[in-house]
Motif scaffolding. Structure first.
Motif, PDB file in Angstrom:
ATOM      1  N   ARG A 193       0.817  -1.215   0.000  1.00  0.00           N
ATOM      2  CA  ARG A 193       0.000   0.000   0.000  1.00  0.00           C
ATOM      3  C   ARG A 193       0.848   1.261   0.000  1.00  0.00           C
ATOM      4  N   ASN A 194       2.111   1.155   0.446  1.00  0.00           N
ATOM      5  CA  ASN A 194       2.958   2.346   0.579  1.00  0.00           C
ATOM      6  C   ASN A 194       4.055   2.445  -0.476  1.00  0.00           C
ATOM      7  N   VAL A 195       4.140   1.449  -1.371  1.00  0.00           N
ATOM      8  CA  VAL A 195       5.281   1.390  -2.277  1.00  0.00           C
ATOM      9  C   VAL A 195       5.319   2.585  -3.240  1.00  0.00           C
ATOM     10  N   THR A 196       4.168   3.184  -3.517  1.00  0.00           N
ATOM     11  CA  THR A 196       4.150   4.342  -4.426  1.00  0.00           C
ATOM     12  C   THR A 196       4.318   5.667  -3.696  1.00  0.00           C
ATOM     13  N   ASP A 197       4.432   5.637  -2.389  1.00  0.00           N
ATOM     14  CA  ASP A 197       4.538   6.858  -1.595  1.00  0.00           C
ATOM     15  C   ASP A 197       5.949   7.434  -1.711  1.00  0.00           C
ATOM     16  N   GLN A 198       6.059   8.614  -2.279  1.00  0.00           N
ATOM     17  CA  GLN A 198       7.363   9.238  -2.474  1.00  0.00           C
ATOM     18  C   GLN A 198       8.088   9.464  -1.153  1.00  0.00           C
ATOM     19  N   HIS A 249       0.075 -13.450   1.564  1.00  0.00           N
ATOM     20  CA  HIS A 249      -0.632 -12.396   0.852  1.00  0.00           C
ATOM     21  C   HIS A 249      -1.134 -12.873  -0.515  1.00  0.00           C
ATOM     22  N   GLY A 250      -0.862 -12.144  -1.582  1.00  0.00           N
ATOM     23  CA  GLY A 250      -1.383 -12.542  -2.878  1.00  0.00           C
ATOM     24  C   GLY A 250      -0.842 -13.863  -3.368  1.00  0.00           C
ATOM     25  N   ASN A 251       0.364 -14.218  -2.963  1.00  0.00           N
ATOM     26  CA  ASN A 251       0.949 -15.479  -3.429  1.00  0.00           C
ATOM     27  C   ASN A 251       0.264 -16.707  -2.834  1.00  0.00           C
ATOM     28  N   SER A 252      -0.346 -16.559  -1.670  1.00  0.00           N
ATOM     29  CA  SER A 252      -1.122 -17.660  -1.093  1.00  0.00           C
ATOM     30  C   SER A 252      -2.619 -17.430  -1.266  1.00  0.00           C
ATOM     31  N   GLN A 253      -2.951 -16.311  -1.940  1.00  0.00           N
ATOM     32  CA  GLN A 253      -4.356 -15.918  -2.103  1.00  0.00           C
ATOM     33  C   GLN A 253      -5.088 -15.895  -0.757  1.00  0.00           C
ATOM     34  N   LYS A 254      -4.362 -15.385   0.253  1.00  0.00           N
ATOM     35  CA  LYS A 254      -4.886 -15.181   1.606  1.00  0.00           C
ATOM     36  C   LYS A 254      -5.279 -16.481   2.301  1.00  0.00           C
ATOM     37  N   ASP A 255      -4.819 -17.621   1.795  1.00  0.00           N
ATOM     38  CA  ASP A 255      -5.058 -18.909   2.440  1.00  0.00           C
ATOM     39  C   ASP A 255      -3.735 -19.380   3.032  1.00  0.00           C
ATOM     40  N   SER A 308       2.786  -3.719  -5.908  1.00  0.00           N
ATOM     41  CA  SER A 308       1.520  -3.117  -5.489  1.00  0.00           C
ATOM     42  C   SER A 308       0.441  -4.180  -5.326  1.00  0.00           C
ATOM     43  N   PRO A 309      -0.658  -3.864  -4.621  1.00  0.00           N
ATOM     44  CA  PRO A 309      -1.748  -4.836  -4.473  1.00  0.00           C
ATOM     45  C   PRO A 309      -2.307  -5.318  -5.809  1.00  0.00           C
ATOM     46  N   GLU A 310      -2.237  -4.462  -6.839  1.00  0.00           N
ATOM     47  CA  GLU A 310      -2.722  -4.842  -8.167  1.00  0.00           C
ATOM     48  C   GLU A 310      -1.708  -5.691  -8.922  1.00  0.00           C
ATOM     49  N   GLY A 311      -0.494  -5.826  -8.367  1.00  0.00           N
ATOM     50  CA  GLY A 311       0.509  -6.692  -8.975  1.00  0.00           C
ATOM     51  C   GLY A 311       1.600  -5.990  -9.755  1.00  0.00           C
ATOM     52  N   SER A 312       1.639  -4.650  -9.734  1.00  0.00           N
ATOM     53  CA  SER A 312       2.640  -3.923 -10.516  1.00  0.00           C
ATOM     54  C   SER A 312       4.041  -4.126  -9.941  1.00  0.00           C
ATOM     55  N   GLY A 353       2.658 -11.304  -4.808  1.00  0.00           N
ATOM     56  CA  GLY A 353       1.431 -11.686  -5.473  1.00  0.00           C
ATOM     57  C   GLY A 353       0.473 -10.519  -5.594  1.00  0.00           C
ATOM     58  N   ALA A 354      -0.694 -10.783  -6.161  1.00  0.00           N
ATOM     59  CA  ALA A 354      -1.678  -9.733  -6.398  1.00  0.00           C
ATOM     60  C   ALA A 354      -3.079 -10.279  -6.150  1.00  0.00           C
ATOM     61  N   LYS A 355      -4.061  -9.396  -6.263  1.00  0.00           N
ATOM     62  CA  LYS A 355      -5.442  -9.825  -6.073  1.00  0.00           C
ATOM     63  C   LYS A 355      -5.854 -10.858  -7.110  1.00  0.00           C
ATOM     64  N   ASP A 356      -5.274 -10.767  -8.289  1.00  0.00           N
ATOM     65  CA  ASP A 356      -5.666 -11.657  -9.384  1.00  0.00           C
ATOM     66  C   ASP A 356      -4.884 -12.961  -9.430  1.00  0.00           C
ATOM     67  N   GLY A 357      -3.845 -13.088  -8.613  1.00  0.00           N
ATOM     68  CA  GLY A 357      -3.090 -14.336  -8.633  1.00  0.00           C
ATOM     69  C   GLY A 357      -1.674 -14.163  -8.132  1.00  0.00           C
ATOM     70  N   PRO A 358      -0.945 -15.268  -7.978  1.00  0.00           N
ATOM     71  CA  PRO A 358       0.426 -15.236  -7.452  1.00  0.00           C
ATOM     72  C   PRO A 358       1.442 -14.795  -8.497  1.00  0.00           C
ATOM     73  N   ASN A 359       2.652 -14.505  -8.046  1.00  0.00           N
ATOM     74  CA  ASN A 359       3.741 -14.137  -8.961  1.00  0.00           C
ATOM     75  C   ASN A 359       5.080 -14.720  -8.502  1.00  0.00           C
ATOM     76  N   TYR A 360       5.038 -15.961  -8.000  1.00  0.00           N
ATOM     77  CA  TYR A 360       6.255 -16.596  -7.508  1.00  0.00           C
ATOM     78  C   TYR A 360       6.811 -17.665  -8.437  1.00  0.00           C
ATOM     79  N   SER A 361       6.126 -17.979  -9.517  1.00  0.00           N
ATOM     80  CA  SER A 361       6.568 -19.072 -10.390  1.00  0.00           C
ATOM     81  C   SER A 361       7.892 -18.738 -11.070  1.00  0.00           C
TER      82      SER A 361
END
Length: 405
Positions: free
Chosen positions: A216-221, A320-326, A239-243, A286-294
């Motif tokens: 949530r804070n990564v874009t905060d200058q 977080h997003g990589n476990s899809q909150k599980d 970012s939470p959206e995966g950027s 990860g992100a809301k739409d899926g993980p990014n660890y592969s």
């Protein structure tokens, strides 16, 4: 001191320091009242006109309280020799792992958030045993997160509401946070944190090995600029959206020197100059739409880092997003990462695991915090000790395999 008495002692310390700070503030007000008219006269400034501006400032502030200062807290709760040695050694080792001079794997494991000092110290004792067991292959740090970013409105963390009841005794929380980190590092366990504002890092100066800037804070200058002056190792989550791009931009910003407005150890506004933090790196969460660890995600991130002239270095968050909150899926994530590490993937320098004494999570009822189950998270769900022990063993074996190759 028994762990269950830490908050009582922190309250006693905070009350004494608040009494001192109230007297200091009164002396500051008196000095300004005495000196500023002479400054006005020397500058030829006209006296302030008799204008009512009471409705223009602080229109929505309902309270203003004195707070303890970092310098005062550090005086009463100093670093022990053991704590200083733990942080000094762990910063050196973790920076070397991120920089590639140490071929071990860093692991940041611990509760999503700290809410009970006794449970936190019990968990720290477990990690001390794990560090002794796996030290040849892993550098294990403890998540000691006492500030919690919230998407909307919720409990903000131990530093802000240490009694879990909405009383918001922030001075007590700040003192207790320093005491708790001091006790954990005195056990030989280095700590990781996630600071949310410009003030709180001053209260634990010298105690934190690793600071993560959250999604949530990564874009905060201002957050990017602050960590450019941190003495700790720092990472930036996507970012939470995966950027990934915003995390890379944050790394570039933090590695540069900056001039900005901050506070000194007395809590007074100051212009700060930084040299830049060359330990900055990306954390894939990860992100809301899926993980990014592969392996494909790791390869894409490496290409993006290389394109900006940055080292191909990253840490992966199994939660977080990589476990899809599980929380149960963290084991799948760690096993995939262990396979990549064992297969020779050099870019993966660290892994984050959300872990606690008891698996799962529970809701916090601020009317009855005494009803909480011991050792279970009040924020994100965590894996338990036995699962953590298994995952650390897998990561140690993977690190050993990569090192042997």
């Amino acid at each position: 001191m028994p762990a269950d008495q830490l908050l009582d002692e922190a309250t006693r310390i905070a009350d004494a320091l608040l009494e001192v700070q109230t007297r200091v503030n009164a002396q500051i007000d008196a000095a300004l009242t005495e000196l500023l008219p002479g400054v006005q006269q020397r500058l030829g400034a006209a006296p302030a006109p008799d204008v009512d501006v009471s409705d223009l400032g602080n229109a929505r502030i309902t309270g203003l309280s004195v707070v303890v200062t970092p310098a005062a807290v550090a005086t009463v709760v100093p670093l022990s020799a053991e704590s200083a040695a733990t942080t000094r050694d762990a910063r050196r080792v973790t920076a070397a792992i991120v920089g590639g001079a140490d071929d071990r794997l860093a692991v940041i494991a611990g509760p999503c958030s700290i809410h009970d000092p006794a449970a936190a110290l019990e968990y720290a004792a477990f990690l001390a045993r794990m560090r002794a067991r796996h030290g040849a292959d892993l550098e294990i740090l403890m998540r000691t997160y006492t500030e919690k970013p919230r998407t909307e409105v919720d409990w903000k963390g131990f530093a802000y509401d240490p009694f879990l009841d909405g009383s918001s005794r922030i001075s007590v929380g700040l003192v207790a946070t320093r005491m708790l980190m001091g006790a954990i590092t005195a056990l030989g366990v280095p700590v990781a944190a996630e600071p949310l504002n410009a003030l709180t890092p001053q209260y634990v100066d010298g105690l934190v090995t690793y600071n993560g800037v959250g999604a949530r804070n990564v874009t905060d200058q201002t957050a990017r600029e602050r960590v450019s002056g941190f003495s700790s190792v720092v990472g930036f989550k996507n970012s939470p959206e995966g950027s990934i791009d915003v995390a890379i931009q944050a790394v570039l910003t933090a590695r540069a020197p900056h001039q900005f407005l901050g506070v000194d150890h007395h809590g007074v506004s100051a212009q700060l100059s930084t040299s830049g933090n060359d330990t900055g790196h990306v954390i894939l969460r990860g992100a809301k739409d899926g993980p990014n660890y592969s392996a494909a995600h790791i390869a894409a991130t490496k290409r993006a880092l290389a394109a900006r002239g940055l080292p191909e270095v990253l840490v992966v968050d199994a939660s977080h997003g990589n476990s899809q909150k599980d929380h149960r899926r963290q084991a799948e994530v760690v096993r995939d990462l262990a396979g990549q590490v064992a297969g020779g993937e050099q870019a993966i320098r660290g892994v984050m695991i959300e872990s606690n004494l008891v698996a799962g999570r529970q809701d916090l009822d601020q009317r009855h915090p005494e009803r909480l189950e011991h050792g279970k998270s009040v924020t994100d769900a965590c894996v338990d000790l036995s699962t953590t022990e298994e995952l650390l063993a897998e990561l140690a074996e993977a690190s050993r395999t990569r090192r042997a190759a």
